[in-house]
Design a protein around this motif. Structure first.
Motif, PDB file in Angstrom:
ATOM      1  N   PHE A 186       8.124  20.456  -7.254  1.00  0.00           N
ATOM      2  CA  PHE A 186       8.174  21.376  -7.867  1.00  0.00           C
ATOM      3  C   PHE A 186       6.758  21.690  -8.769  1.00  0.00           C
ATOM      4  CE2 PHE A 186       9.806  24.953 -11.397  1.00  0.00           C
ATOM      5  CZ  PHE A 186      10.153  25.635 -10.177  1.00  0.00           C
ATOM      6  N   PHE A 187       6.318  21.634 -10.039  1.00  0.00           N
ATOM      7  CA  PHE A 187       5.184  22.378 -10.108  1.00  0.00           C
ATOM      8  C   PHE A 187       4.496  22.385  -9.181  1.00  0.00           C
ATOM      9  CE2 PHE A 187       7.077  19.581 -14.171  1.00  0.00           C
ATOM     10  CZ  PHE A 187       8.243  20.455 -14.340  1.00  0.00           C
ATOM     11  N   LEU A 188       3.892  20.839  -8.341  1.00  0.00           N
ATOM     12  CA  LEU A 188       2.661  21.662  -7.742  1.00  0.00           C
ATOM     13  C   LEU A 188       3.083  23.170  -6.520  1.00  0.00           C
ATOM     14  CD1 LEU A 188      -0.073  20.402  -6.523  1.00  0.00           C
ATOM     15  CD2 LEU A 188       1.526  18.498  -5.136  1.00  0.00           C
ATOM     16  N   SER A 189       3.666  22.949  -5.830  1.00  0.00           N
ATOM     17  CA  SER A 189       4.584  24.192  -5.226  1.00  0.00           C
ATOM     18  C   SER A 189       4.097  25.533  -6.174  1.00  0.00           C
ATOM     19  CB  SER A 189       5.926  23.900  -4.466  1.00  0.00           C
ATOM     20  OG  SER A 189       6.192  25.426  -3.402  1.00  0.00           O
ATOM     21  N   ILE A 190       5.096  25.207  -7.117  1.00  0.00           N
ATOM     22  CA  ILE A 190       4.537  26.749  -7.892  1.00  0.00           C
ATOM     23  C   ILE A 190       3.725  27.203  -8.485  1.00  0.00           C
ATOM     24  CG2 ILE A 190       5.523  27.877 -10.072  1.00  0.00           C
ATOM     25  CD1 ILE A 190       7.607  28.092  -8.451  1.00  0.00           C
ATOM     26  N   GLU A 191       2.554  25.934  -8.730  1.00  0.00           N
ATOM     27  CA  GLU A 191       1.480  26.359  -9.103  1.00  0.00           C
ATOM     28  C   GLU A 191       0.341  26.864  -7.906  1.00  0.00           C
ATOM     29  OE1 GLU A 191       1.652  22.615 -12.168  1.00  0.00           O
ATOM     30  OE2 GLU A 191       0.458  22.161 -10.622  1.00  0.00           O
ATOM     31  N   GLU A 192       0.404  25.978  -6.673  1.00  0.00           N
ATOM     32  CA  GLU A 192       0.001  26.886  -5.580  1.00  0.00           C
ATOM     33  C   GLU A 192       0.156  27.951  -5.005  1.00  0.00           C
ATOM     34  OE1 GLU A 192       0.876  23.793  -2.446  1.00  0.00           O
ATOM     35  OE2 GLU A 192      -0.254  22.149  -3.378  1.00  0.00           O
ATOM     36  N   GLU A 193       1.746  28.127  -5.047  1.00  0.00           N
ATOM     37  CA  GLU A 193       1.914  29.578  -4.688  1.00  0.00           C
ATOM     38  C   GLU A 193       0.876  30.575  -5.975  1.00  0.00           C
ATOM     39  OE1 GLU A 193       3.234  31.106  -2.289  1.00  0.00           O
ATOM     40  OE2 GLU A 193       3.238  28.768  -1.719  1.00  0.00           O
ATOM     41  N   ILE A 194       1.214  29.980  -6.845  1.00  0.00           N
ATOM     42  CA  ILE A 194       0.769  31.920  -7.814  1.00  0.00           C
ATOM     43  C   ILE A 194      -0.540  31.545  -8.040  1.00  0.00           C
ATOM     44  CG2 ILE A 194       0.393  31.503 -10.235  1.00  0.00           C
ATOM     45  CD1 ILE A 194       3.289  32.069  -9.336  1.00  0.00           C
ATOM     46  N   GLU A 195      -1.795  30.653  -7.541  1.00  0.00           N
ATOM     47  CA  GLU A 195      -2.612  30.674  -7.346  1.00  0.00           C
ATOM     48  C   GLU A 195      -3.275  31.641  -6.321  1.00  0.00           C
ATOM     49  OE1 GLU A 195      -6.617  29.829  -7.864  1.00  0.00           O
ATOM     50  OE2 GLU A 195      -4.992  28.873  -9.136  1.00  0.00           O
ATOM     51  N   LYS A 196      -2.239  31.237  -5.251  1.00  0.00           N
ATOM     52  CA  LYS A 196      -2.851  31.820  -3.693  1.00  0.00           C
ATOM     53  C   LYS A 196      -2.431  32.733  -3.998  1.00  0.00           C
ATOM     54  CE  LYS A 196       0.067  30.946  -0.377  1.00  0.00           C
ATOM     55  NZ  LYS A 196       1.217  30.602   0.774  1.00  0.00           N
ATOM     56  N   ILE A 197      -1.233  33.394  -4.723  1.00  0.00           N
ATOM     57  CA  ILE A 197      -0.837  34.793  -4.765  1.00  0.00           C
ATOM     58  C   ILE A 197      -1.452  36.200  -5.430  1.00  0.00           C
ATOM     59  CG2 ILE A 197       0.784  36.355  -5.175  1.00  0.00           C
ATOM     60  CD1 ILE A 197       3.153  34.261  -4.055  1.00  0.00           C
ATOM     61  N   PHE A 198      -1.559  35.229  -6.757  1.00  0.00           N
ATOM     62  CA  PHE A 198      -2.468  36.231  -8.487  1.00  0.00           C
ATOM     63  C   PHE A 198      -3.879  35.264  -8.440  1.00  0.00           C
ATOM     64  CE2 PHE A 198       2.323  35.781  -9.068  1.00  0.00           C
ATOM     65  CZ  PHE A 198       3.013  37.469  -7.799  1.00  0.00           C
ATOM     66  N   ASN A 199      -3.569  34.698  -7.812  1.00  0.00           N
ATOM     67  CA  ASN A 199      -5.578  33.911  -7.842  1.00  0.00           C
ATOM     68  C   ASN A 199      -5.142  33.742  -9.857  1.00  0.00           C
ATOM     69  OD1 ASN A 199      -8.226  33.345  -7.474  1.00  0.00           O
ATOM     70  ND2 ASN A 199      -8.577  35.435  -8.622  1.00  0.00           N
TER      71      ASN A 199
END
Length: 143
Positions: free
Chosen positions: A123-136
């Motif tokens: 879950f952490f990895l998924s959230i980290e990747e999405e936040i990085e992609k969406i919000f840089n």
């Protein structure tokens, strides 16, 4: 037993300034859909949850400094009157998952702490990747 978290449709409920991105106030704005599966069966499904808030709550619980792990109870600033998600330890040192919004009772199904950790890390990895992609933004730096 298997436990998995699936996140979808991560968005911001309002524009987020660069200053807000650099501190933990991002927790109040980033929403998404969350599914939790227990033994590949849909246990929990909710839209519009504050997923970064859950991320920080779960991460804090798992990194408990005193290593005396207490039950995990996730309450959100959006839904203060009830626990959205709980991991409850039994006397035999196994755990079960509970939610006021659960689709079925998983009380008779046992989880090990390692299984919870593994699902949470995914879950952490998924959230980290999405936040990085969406919000840089690298939210690992905010923890």
């Amino acid at each position: 037993m298997t436990l998995s978290f699936i996140c979808n449709n991560i968005t911001s409920s309002q524009p987020i300034s660069k200053k807000e991105l650099r501190n933990r106030s991002i927790t109040a704005y980033v929403e998404g859909d969350l599914e939790i599966h227990v033994n590949k069966k849909l246990f929990f499904k909710e839209e519009g949850l504050l997923l970064v808030e859950l991320y920080f709550s779960l991460k804090t619980w798992l990194s408990s400094k005193n290593k005396i792990i207490e039950d995990f109870r996730y309450e959100s600033m959006d839904f203060e009157e009830e626990h959205i998600l709980e991991f409850i330890e039994r006397k035999d040192r196994t755990w079960y998952i509970h939610s006021e919004w659960q689709l079925f009772s998983a009380k008779n199904q046992s989880l090990s702490f390692i299984e919870i950790e593994q699902a949470a890390n995914s879950f952490f990895l998924s959230i980290e990747e999405e936040i990085e992609k969406i919000f840089n933004l690298n939210i690992r730096r905010l923890t």
